[in-house]
Design an enzyme around this catalytic site. Structure first.
Site, PDB file in Angstrom:
ATOM      1  N   GLY A  47       0.856  -1.127   0.262  1.00 17.98           N
ATOM      2  CA  GLY A  47      -0.068  -0.002   0.106  1.00 17.98           C
ATOM      3  C   GLY A  47       0.903   1.332   0.058  1.00 17.98           C
ATOM      4  N   ASP A  48       0.134   2.379  -0.524  1.00 16.11           N
ATOM      5  CA  ASP A  48       0.815   3.519  -0.565  1.00 16.11           C
ATOM      6  C   ASP A  48      -0.009   4.658  -0.369  1.00 16.11           C
ATOM      7  OD1 ASP A  48       3.788   4.825  -0.667  1.00 16.11           O
ATOM      8  OD2 ASP A  48       2.531   6.281  -1.783  1.00 16.11           O
TER       9      ASP A  48
END
Length: 197
Positions: A71-72
Site C-alpha cells: 500500500g501507499d
C-alpha cells in the site's frame, strides 16, 4: 495461507488487527523517489498504485502461497501529490496550506496471490478544519503526523482537525478493507478465512 503486509505502517497493521487479521509483517524496501521520478507526469492514482505494486512485488516471491498486500498513500492538494512531511517544519507548512480546505487522500493497493494480482486506488475527500496556528504547531511537535501521508491522522490527534470525510475511512488510515475484500473474493477467498478472533 496468511496475509503478509509489505509495510511497516502502524496504521495499516492496526486496521488489519482491528478487522480480526494478524498479518505477517514483511516491510518492502523500494526506492520510492526513483519510482516517482520514472512516473513524472503520470496521474496521481497511477503513482500510488505503482508504488503499492512495487512494494508487494518486492516481497511476493518470498511468500508464494500467501496473500501479499502493498500500500501507499498520498494527499492530492491543488494538483500536487504530498507524501510524508518527515519534519515538524514541513508539517507546519503543509497544515498552513491545507487548513480550511478540501483535498483528496489517495491510497494505492496491490494485493497479490502467486501470479494473480489486484491493483486499485481508492480516493477519499478530506475536509480540513481551519486549525489555529497554536494547534498546528502543537500537532507538528507531537511527532504524530511526521510519517503520515498528508501530514495528518484520522484516528488519533489529527482527528481534531478533520471536519469531515467523504469515502472510505479505512482507506484514509492507510488500507481500504473494501478493496482488500474484493481482491480476496477475486482469488476465491473470504475475508473470514483470515480472522483470528
Amino acid at each position: 495461507m496468511q496475509i503478509v503486509l509489505a509495510s511497516q505502517s502502524p496504521s495499516r497493521l492496526m486496521i488489519l488487527r482491528q478487522a480480526g487479521v494478524e498479518p505477517v509483517i514483511h516491510p518492502a524496501h523500494v526506492d520510492e523517489d526513483a519510482i516517482i521520478a520514472q512516473l513524472a507526469g503520470a496521474e496521481p492514482d497511477e503513482i500510488v498504485t505503482r508504488l503499492a505494486l512495487a512494494k508487494a512485488q518486492a516481497i511476493a516471491p518470498e511468500h508464494p502461497g500467501d496473500v501479499v498486500i502493498g500500500g501507499d498513500s498520498m494527499l492530492l492538494l491543488d494538483g500536487q501529490l504530498q507524501g510524508k512531511p518527515h519534519t515538524p517544519e514541513a508539517t507546519i507548512e503543509r497544515w498552513r496550506q491545507q487548513r480550511g480546505r478540501t483535498a483528496h487522500l489517495i491510497t494505492g493497493h496491490a494485493i497479490c496471490l502467486g501470479e494473480r494480482r489486484v491493483v486499485e486506488a481508492s480516493r477519499t475527500t478530506i475536509h480540513f478544519a481551519d486549525a489555529s496556528d497554536t494547534d498546528i504547531e502543537a500537532y507538528a511537535r507531537s511527532g504524530e503526523p511526521l510519517q503520515c501521508a498528508g501530514a495528518f491522522t484520522l484516528e488519533a490527534l489529527g482527528g481534531w482537525f478533520i471536519d469531515a470525510i467523504e469515502g472510505d475511512p479505512s482507506s484514509v488510515i492507510g488500507l481500504s478493507l473494501p478493496v482488500v475484500r474484493r481482491a480476496l473474493y477475486s482469488f476465491g477467498l473470504n475475508a473470514s478465512d483470515f480472522w483470528t478472533k
